[in-house]
Design a protein around this motif. Structure first.
Motif, PDB file in Angstrom:
ATOM      1  N   TRP A  44      -1.913   5.604   9.137  1.00 49.91           N
ATOM      2  CA  TRP A  44      -1.311   4.280   9.276  1.00 49.91           C
ATOM      3  C   TRP A  44      -1.070   3.639   7.905  1.00 49.91           C
ATOM      4  O   TRP A  44       0.026   3.129   7.627  1.00 49.91           O
ATOM      5  CB  TRP A  44      -2.219   3.397  10.122  1.00 49.91           C
ATOM      6  CG  TRP A  44      -1.641   2.046  10.432  1.00 49.91           C
ATOM      7  CD1 TRP A  44      -1.739   0.924   9.661  1.00 49.91           C
ATOM      8  CD2 TRP A  44      -0.885   1.674  11.590  1.00 49.91           C
ATOM      9  NE1 TRP A  44      -1.099  -0.126  10.268  1.00 49.91           N
ATOM     10  CE2 TRP A  44      -0.562   0.305  11.445  1.00 49.91           C
ATOM     11  CE3 TRP A  44      -0.462   2.356  12.721  1.00 49.91           C
ATOM     12  CZ2 TRP A  44       0.177  -0.387  12.395  1.00 49.91           C
ATOM     13  CZ3 TRP A  44       0.266   1.662  13.678  1.00 49.91           C
ATOM     14  CH2 TRP A  44       0.584   0.315  13.512  1.00 49.91           C
ATOM     15  N   GLN A  45      -2.077   3.669   7.042  1.00 50.89           N
ATOM     16  CA  GLN A  45      -1.939   3.077   5.715  1.00 50.89           C
ATOM     17  C   GLN A  45      -0.939   3.862   4.863  1.00 50.89           C
ATOM     18  O   GLN A  45      -0.171   3.264   4.086  1.00 50.89           O
ATOM     19  CB  GLN A  45      -3.302   3.018   5.018  1.00 50.89           C
ATOM     20  CG  GLN A  45      -4.314   2.109   5.700  1.00 50.89           C
ATOM     21  CD  GLN A  45      -3.854   0.666   5.776  1.00 50.89           C
ATOM     22  OE1 GLN A  45      -3.173   0.168   4.885  1.00 50.89           O
ATOM     23  NE2 GLN A  45      -4.222  -0.019   6.861  1.00 50.89           N
ATOM     24  N   LEU A  46      -0.917   5.174   5.003  1.00 50.93           N
ATOM     25  CA  LEU A  46       0.058   5.992   4.279  1.00 50.93           C
ATOM     26  C   LEU A  46       1.476   5.658   4.727  1.00 50.93           C
ATOM     27  O   LEU A  46       2.396   5.546   3.902  1.00 50.93           O
ATOM     28  CB  LEU A  46      -0.239   7.477   4.497  1.00 50.93           C
ATOM     29  CG  LEU A  46       0.781   8.479   3.922  1.00 50.93           C
ATOM     30  CD1 LEU A  46       0.905   8.311   2.414  1.00 50.93           C
ATOM     31  CD2 LEU A  46       0.374   9.905   4.278  1.00 50.93           C
ATOM     32  N   SER A  47       1.665   5.478   6.024  1.00 54.72           N
ATOM     33  CA  SER A  47       2.989   5.135   6.554  1.00 54.72           C
ATOM     34  C   SER A  47       3.443   3.769   6.048  1.00 54.72           C
ATOM     35  O   SER A  47       4.617   3.580   5.718  1.00 54.72           O
ATOM     36  CB  SER A  47       2.963   5.154   8.083  1.00 54.72           C
ATOM     37  OG  SER A  47       2.573   6.429   8.577  1.00 54.72           O
ATOM     38  N   LEU A  48       2.514   2.819   5.993  1.00 55.65           N
ATOM     39  CA  LEU A  48       2.845   1.493   5.459  1.00 55.65           C
ATOM     40  C   LEU A  48       3.274   1.586   3.990  1.00 55.65           C
ATOM     41  O   LEU A  48       4.235   0.927   3.572  1.00 55.65           O
ATOM     42  CB  LEU A  48       1.651   0.557   5.598  1.00 55.65           C
ATOM     43  CG  LEU A  48       1.326   0.030   6.993  1.00 55.65           C
ATOM     44  CD1 LEU A  48       0.018  -0.759   6.956  1.00 55.65           C
ATOM     45  CD2 LEU A  48       2.451  -0.833   7.533  1.00 55.65           C
ATOM     46  N   ALA A  49       2.563   2.406   3.215  1.00 53.30           N
ATOM     47  CA  ALA A  49       2.894   2.559   1.797  1.00 53.30           C
ATOM     48  C   ALA A  49       4.273   3.206   1.618  1.00 53.30           C
ATOM     49  O   ALA A  49       5.063   2.788   0.767  1.00 53.30           O
ATOM     50  CB  ALA A  49       1.815   3.388   1.104  1.00 53.30           C
ATOM     51  N   ILE A  50       4.551   4.223   2.425  1.00 54.87           N
ATOM     52  CA  ILE A  50       5.858   4.884   2.330  1.00 54.87           C
ATOM     53  C   ILE A  50       6.968   3.933   2.755  1.00 54.87           C
ATOM     54  O   ILE A  50       8.040   3.876   2.137  1.00 54.87           O
ATOM     55  CB  ILE A  50       5.869   6.160   3.197  1.00 54.87           C
ATOM     56  CG1 ILE A  50       4.911   7.201   2.614  1.00 54.87           C
ATOM     57  CG2 ILE A  50       7.281   6.738   3.284  1.00 54.87           C
ATOM     58  CD1 ILE A  50       4.780   8.445   3.471  1.00 54.87           C
ATOM     59  N   GLU A  51       6.724   3.171   3.819  1.00 56.35           N
ATOM     60  CA  GLU A  51       7.720   2.214   4.298  1.00 56.35           C
ATOM     61  C   GLU A  51       8.037   1.174   3.228  1.00 56.35           C
ATOM     62  O   GLU A  51       9.199   0.816   3.013  1.00 56.35           O
ATOM     63  CB  GLU A  51       7.201   1.541   5.568  1.00 56.35           C
ATOM     64  CG  GLU A  51       8.206   0.625   6.237  1.00 56.35           C
ATOM     65  CD  GLU A  51       7.625  -0.013   7.489  1.00 56.35           C
ATOM     66  OE1 GLU A  51       8.176   0.213   8.574  1.00 56.35           O
ATOM     67  OE2 GLU A  51       6.617  -0.736   7.378  1.00 56.35           O
ATOM     68  N   GLU A  52       7.000   0.693   2.558  1.00 47.58           N
ATOM     69  CA  GLU A  52       7.219  -0.289   1.490  1.00 47.58           C
ATOM     70  C   GLU A  52       7.964   0.330   0.315  1.00 47.58           C
ATOM     71  O   GLU A  52       8.810  -0.318  -0.315  1.00 47.58           O
ATOM     72  CB  GLU A  52       5.874  -0.852   1.027  1.00 47.58           C
ATOM     73  CG  GLU A  52       5.996  -1.944  -0.022  1.00 47.58           C
ATOM     74  CD  GLU A  52       4.657  -2.536  -0.395  1.00 47.58           C
ATOM     75  OE1 GLU A  52       4.619  -3.375  -1.312  1.00 47.58           O
ATOM     76  OE2 GLU A  52       3.646  -2.138   0.225  1.00 47.58           O
ATOM     77  N   GLU A  53       7.659   1.582   0.003  1.00 48.15           N
ATOM     78  CA  GLU A  53       8.343   2.265  -1.107  1.00 48.15           C
ATOM     79  C   GLU A  53       9.820   2.498  -0.788  1.00 48.15           C
ATOM     80  O   GLU A  53      10.686   2.341  -1.657  1.00 48.15           O
ATOM     81  CB  GLU A  53       7.645   3.599  -1.385  1.00 48.15           C
ATOM     82  CG  GLU A  53       8.265   4.419  -2.497  1.00 48.15           C
ATOM     83  CD  GLU A  53       8.105   3.758  -3.861  1.00 48.15           C
ATOM     84  OE1 GLU A  53       8.932   4.036  -4.750  1.00 48.15           O
ATOM     85  OE2 GLU A  53       7.144   2.981  -4.039  1.00 48.15           O
TER      86      GLU A  53
END
Length: 221
Positions: A44-53
């Motif tokens: 979940w946190q990895l997906s949030l980071a990728i989405e923000e990037e």
């Protein structure tokens, strides 16, 4: 990962996990998240980071999903007109070094009506030229109109391997750093419950806490 957590990720990040409903001939994401529930928060946190990037706008994300749906319907229509058929084969040979087993084509798969028409209309001298439309039509028929456009950043596979997370996708240097961090976190996080854990010494390496591994835990500790 169980279906409830899987759908939470797919529904929250529809562009990243757009291939979840695609067939196995196109992606490994159709198998879902091939690891335990304990790594859900890491994903979940990895997906949030990728989405923000990536910084996709709402409109851009919906446009990618619309293209994915539209060309999915179009390609299914094409394959309805021209189903995939395999050549008929027969195994020959005795299995020795002198006469090994081999597959021999007995009958070539029939081409569709558009391919047969193209072979009659266009000169046979261009039959081997795949770069021209005439060559594509002669070889592929209706399948020459199959299209798979770019529909944004799509994760290819998420799984456990050798006790740690594997997250396969096309990435940039920044996204690769996020992925490496998530993989390191998975190495010290129980795959089953999400508590601190470590890899075992069994043949099938898994990262688990002592409780999930079946080791008695001192309640006074």
């Amino acid at each position: 990962m169980n279906s409830e957590l899987t759908l939470r990720l797919v529904n929250r990040f529809p562009v990243l996990y757009q291939d979840y409903h695609s067939p196995m001939t196109q992606t490994c994401m159709c198998w879902g998240f091939d690891h335990g529930d304990g790594w859900f928060e890491i994903i979940w946190q990895l997906s949030l980071a990728i989405e923000e990037e990536l910084d996709y706008s709402w409109l851009r994300g919906r446009w990618y999903l619309f293209k994915k749906s539209l060309f999915g319907v179009w390609n299914r229509f094409i394959y309805t007109l021209s189903p995939i058929e395999q050549d008929k084969r027969r195994q020959e040979g005795s299995g020795t070094n002198e006469d090994p087993y081999r597959w021999v084509i007995v009958e070539k798969a029939p081409c569709d009506c558009l391919a047969r028409l193209a072979r009659q209309l266009f000169p046979q001298g261009r039959f081997d030229d795949y770069r021209s439309w005439s060559g594509k039509l002669q070889h592929l028929g209706f399948k020459a109109f199959v299209r798979r456009p770019y529909t944004g950043f799509a994760v290819v596979q998420v799984k456990e391997k050798f006790g740690t997370l594997r997250f396969y996708c096309p990435n940039t240097d920044a996204i690769q750093k996020y992925i490496q961090l998530a993989e390191r976190l998975s190495a010290v996080t129980c795959e089953d419950c999400g508590k601190p854990g470590r890899a075992n010494n069994a043949r099938w390496i898994r990262t688990q806490c002592e409780q999930c591994r079946g080791i008695p835990v001192d309640s006074d500790a």
